[in-house]
Design a protein around this motif. Structure first.
Motif, mmCIF file in Angstrom:
data_model
loop_
_atom_site.group_PDB
_atom_site.id
_atom_site.type_symbol
_atom_site.label_atom_id
_atom_site.label_comp_id
_atom_site.label_asym_id
_atom_site.label_seq_id
_atom_site.Cartn_x
_atom_site.Cartn_y
_atom_site.Cartn_z
ATOM 1 N N UNK A 381 0.808 -1.224 0.000
ATOM 2 C CA UNK A 381 0.000 0.000 0.000
ATOM 3 C C UNK A 381 0.837 1.267 0.000
ATOM 4 N N UNK A 382 2.009 1.261 0.691
ATOM 5 C CA UNK A 382 2.735 2.511 0.874
ATOM 6 C C UNK A 382 4.205 2.440 0.483
ATOM 7 N N UNK A 430 -0.015 4.927 11.535
ATOM 8 C CA UNK A 430 0.726 5.172 10.301
ATOM 9 C C UNK A 430 -0.199 5.292 9.098
ATOM 10 N N UNK A 431 -1.250 4.484 9.058
ATOM 11 C CA UNK A 431 -2.209 4.568 7.953
ATOM 12 C C UNK A 431 -2.884 5.939 7.946
ATOM 13 N N UNK A 432 -3.287 6.419 9.130
ATOM 14 C CA UNK A 432 -3.913 7.741 9.209
ATOM 15 C C UNK A 432 -2.950 8.831 8.733
ATOM 16 N N UNK A 433 -1.695 8.741 9.171
ATOM 17 C CA UNK A 433 -0.708 9.759 8.793
ATOM 18 C C UNK A 433 -0.426 9.717 7.293
ATOM 19 N N UNK A 434 -0.215 8.525 6.757
ATOM 20 C CA UNK A 434 0.127 8.396 5.335
ATOM 21 C C UNK A 434 -1.025 8.857 4.444
ATOM 22 N N UNK A 435 -2.238 8.511 4.812
ATOM 23 C CA UNK A 435 -3.376 8.939 4.004
ATOM 24 C C UNK A 435 -3.531 10.457 4.039
ATOM 25 N N UNK A 440 -2.660 15.791 1.332
ATOM 26 C CA UNK A 440 -1.988 17.093 1.241
ATOM 27 C C UNK A 440 -1.196 17.210 -0.062
ATOM 28 N N UNK A 441 -0.595 16.110 -0.521
ATOM 29 C CA UNK A 441 0.124 16.118 -1.803
ATOM 30 C C UNK A 441 -0.842 16.411 -2.938
ATOM 31 N N UNK A 442 -2.024 15.771 -2.903
ATOM 32 C CA UNK A 442 -3.028 16.019 -3.948
ATOM 33 C C UNK A 442 -3.513 17.462 -3.936
ATOM 34 N N UNK A 443 -3.456 18.100 -2.777
ATOM 35 C CA UNK A 443 -3.883 19.499 -2.678
ATOM 36 C C UNK A 443 -2.791 20.469 -3.109
ATOM 37 N N UNK A 444 -1.640 19.955 -3.555
ATOM 38 C CA UNK A 444 -0.606 20.800 -4.127
ATOM 39 C C UNK A 444 0.467 21.255 -3.164
ATOM 40 N N UNK A 449 6.153 20.199 3.409
ATOM 41 C CA UNK A 449 4.945 20.774 3.992
ATOM 42 C C UNK A 449 3.868 19.708 4.162
ATOM 43 N N UNK A 450 3.737 18.812 3.180
ATOM 44 C CA UNK A 450 2.721 17.759 3.255
ATOM 45 C C UNK A 450 3.009 16.804 4.413
#
Length: 524
Positions: A381-382, A430-435, A440-444, A449-450
């Motif tokens: 998954x990650x 970790x799943x909560x943090x990674x998601x 945040x990456x998808x939001x640019x 920062x993400x």
């Protein structure tokens, strides 16, 4: 900012190193752990894993109340004699102390004396010349609770004195005690030591009483007829009885130490009193030179030596026809203290070690299978960040095992279930943090920062979910018993270690990776 100070890095590494140290004995053979320090031991295995013995005991609290009433009778007798009040029919009847005062002019004073005996615990009913003294329901309940609580503590001390490790001793219901002895296949000696009341008292022998009359039932008031414990001192095949005063001159509660030793080549038990007991013992032996002092254990006279001179030092020796083992057991019992009430064995079971071996094998298989599935899922998954999560998970299991060893906790079959559950829950953070980082990456946002926002934003959710679960584990431990406690221990420790590894250890690896490689995109 993505930054870890040196003291934080040192703290994380120190905690992991401590976990490795305490977890290390669990990978060694039992013979290899014998050479390790006492504070460095493998996890204790419970009865369901190691096998052993299970005892269910009942505290006879009625005997405590009966003893309290008997002591009250002797107190009334002594107080009335001091006040020169004539009385009749003094004794215990129907759970109360009854006494008749025939002289009308003595009744007011008698009532005052009786009410002052134990003002917070007794009630006095007056029926013309007859007085009835009884304990209140609150006082009776308090004495029963105290008897069970004290019995648990005494049983624990006795079991510990035998060298039995990992014993579980806990209360069941109002008047019962569960004793689990892992690794004990034949609990007869331990059961005998646990069941003996071991109440030691010192009484003066009543030289004015006729033993033969006492044996026919005519025991003088204020005295009692007791058999000798030593069966070899007999007359016509019968034990020689003693008539001793009921008044306890010195109680065994004043003992501070008792050790087996030898005197003239015979096993004996030497004892020592505390300051108050030494003073009482010195006064008794000073005032009664030439008389016999009966040493009474569980209503049997061990010996009745003659006092040749005052004994001021606060120590003495108990002699008798002891074997070495009997002297050791008696010293153990006296050190641990007397039970406030007799114990009855209601149930006894022996659990074979085969069940424990099967349970350990099944639990280990379940843990390894669960761990493998979680590891594969996180990598798929990650990617690289999943590898970081898996390393943190291994650190979590190491810390969990080290904490169980360091705290001396006992691992049970439900405890293994708690470990399996911890494996599944450990990567939730970790799943909560990674998601959140992905979002945040998808939001640019930029990479750094993400990551910073992902950890900070997920922290509230992580703390909320883990703290509420930890509260549940604490409540299970506080109000549960047996298997429930075993599950609560591993679950609670697992929550604490998983929060540390998911938030601190995993973040340290991610931050180190980002600062060293400075990637443009995240492998997540």
């Amino acid at each position: 900012m993505l930054y870890f100070s040196k003291w934080k890095i040192g703290l994380i590494l120190s905690v992991i190193l401590a976990g490795l140290v305490f977890a290390f004995p669990n990978v060694l053979s039992s013979s290899a752990t014998d050479d390790l320090p006492e504070w460095l031991t493998p996890v204790n295995l419970g009865l369901d894993l190691q096998g052993g013995s299970h005892l269910l005991l009942e505290v006879e609290t009625d005997a405590v109340i009966e003893e309290q009433l008997t002591n009250l009778v002797e107190t009334v007798r002594a107080r009335f004699r001091e006040a020169r009040i004539r009385y009749r029919d003094l004794g215990v009847e129907g759970g109360s102390v009854t006494v008749r005062v025939p002289e009308a002019e003595d009744r007011d004073e008698a009532g005052s004396i009786l009410r002052d005996l134990e003002p917070d615990a007794t009630t006095v009913d007056r029926e013309e010349g007859r007085f009835i003294v009884s304990y209140t329901e609150e006082a009776l309940t308090e004495r029963r609770i105290n008897a069970v609580t004290q019995s648990i503590e005494i049983v624990r001390r006795r079991v510990d004195e035998t060298g039995t490790r990992e014993a579980s001793i806990q209360r069941q219901g109002e008047e019962r005690i569960i004793v689990e002895l892992p690794g004990i296949d034949n609990p007869e000696r331990v059961k005998e030591l646990i069941g003996r009341t071991a109440k030691l008292t010192f009484h003066m022998v009543d030289h004015d009483a006729d033993v033969q009359d006492a044996m026919r039932g005519r025991v003088p008031p204020g005295s009692m007829l007791l058999d000798a414990q030593d069966e070899t001192t007999t007359q016509g095949g019968q034990p020689i009885p003693y008539v001793v005063q009921r008044r306890v001159n010195v109680s065994g509660d004043r003992l501070t130490d008792a050790q087996p030793s030898f005197q003239n080549g015979q096993p004996v038990v030497s004892f020592r009193f505390d300051a108050a007991g030494a003073r009482q013992f010195g006064n008794v032996t000073t005032d009664n030179v030439g008389r016999q002092l009966a040493i009474v254990l569980d209503n049997k006279v061990i010996s009745a030596p003659r006092i040749n001179e005052p004994i001021i030092g606060g120590s003495g020796v108990i002699t008798g026809q002891f074997s070495v083992q009997e002297a050791q057991d008696l010293a153990l019992l006296l050190r641990a203290g007397a039970l406030p009430a007799p114990l009855t064995v209601l149930e006894e079971r022996t659990v074979g070690p085969g069940l424990g071996a099967d349970s350990i094998e099944a639990g280990a298989l379940a843990s390894l299978l669960g761990l493998a599935l979680v590891v594969v899922f996180m990598v798929v998954a990650y990617g690289l960040f999943g590898v970081f999560a898996n390393i943190a998970l291994l650190a979590n299991l190491t810390l969990l095992l080290g904490a169980l060893s360091g705290l001396g906790a006992t691992l049970t079959l439900p405890g293994i279930a708690g470990i399996v559950l911890t494996v599944g829950m450990a990567v939730d953070a970790n799943v909560l943090i990674y998601e959140r980082i992905r979002e945040e990456i998808r939001n640019g946002r930029t990479v750094q920062n993400a990551i910073e926002t992902g950890y900070r934003s997920a922290m509230v959710t992580i703390l909320d979910s883990n703290v509420t679960t930890l509260v549940a584990a604490v409540l299970l431990f506080a109000f549960g018993s047996g298997p429930v406690k075993g599950f609560a221990v591993t679950l609670g420790i697992g929550i604490v270690t998983s929060m540390f590894t998911a938030i601190m250890v995993n973040r340290l690896m991610v931050v180190t990776y980002i600062r060293r490689t400075r990637p443009k995109t995240l492998p997540i």
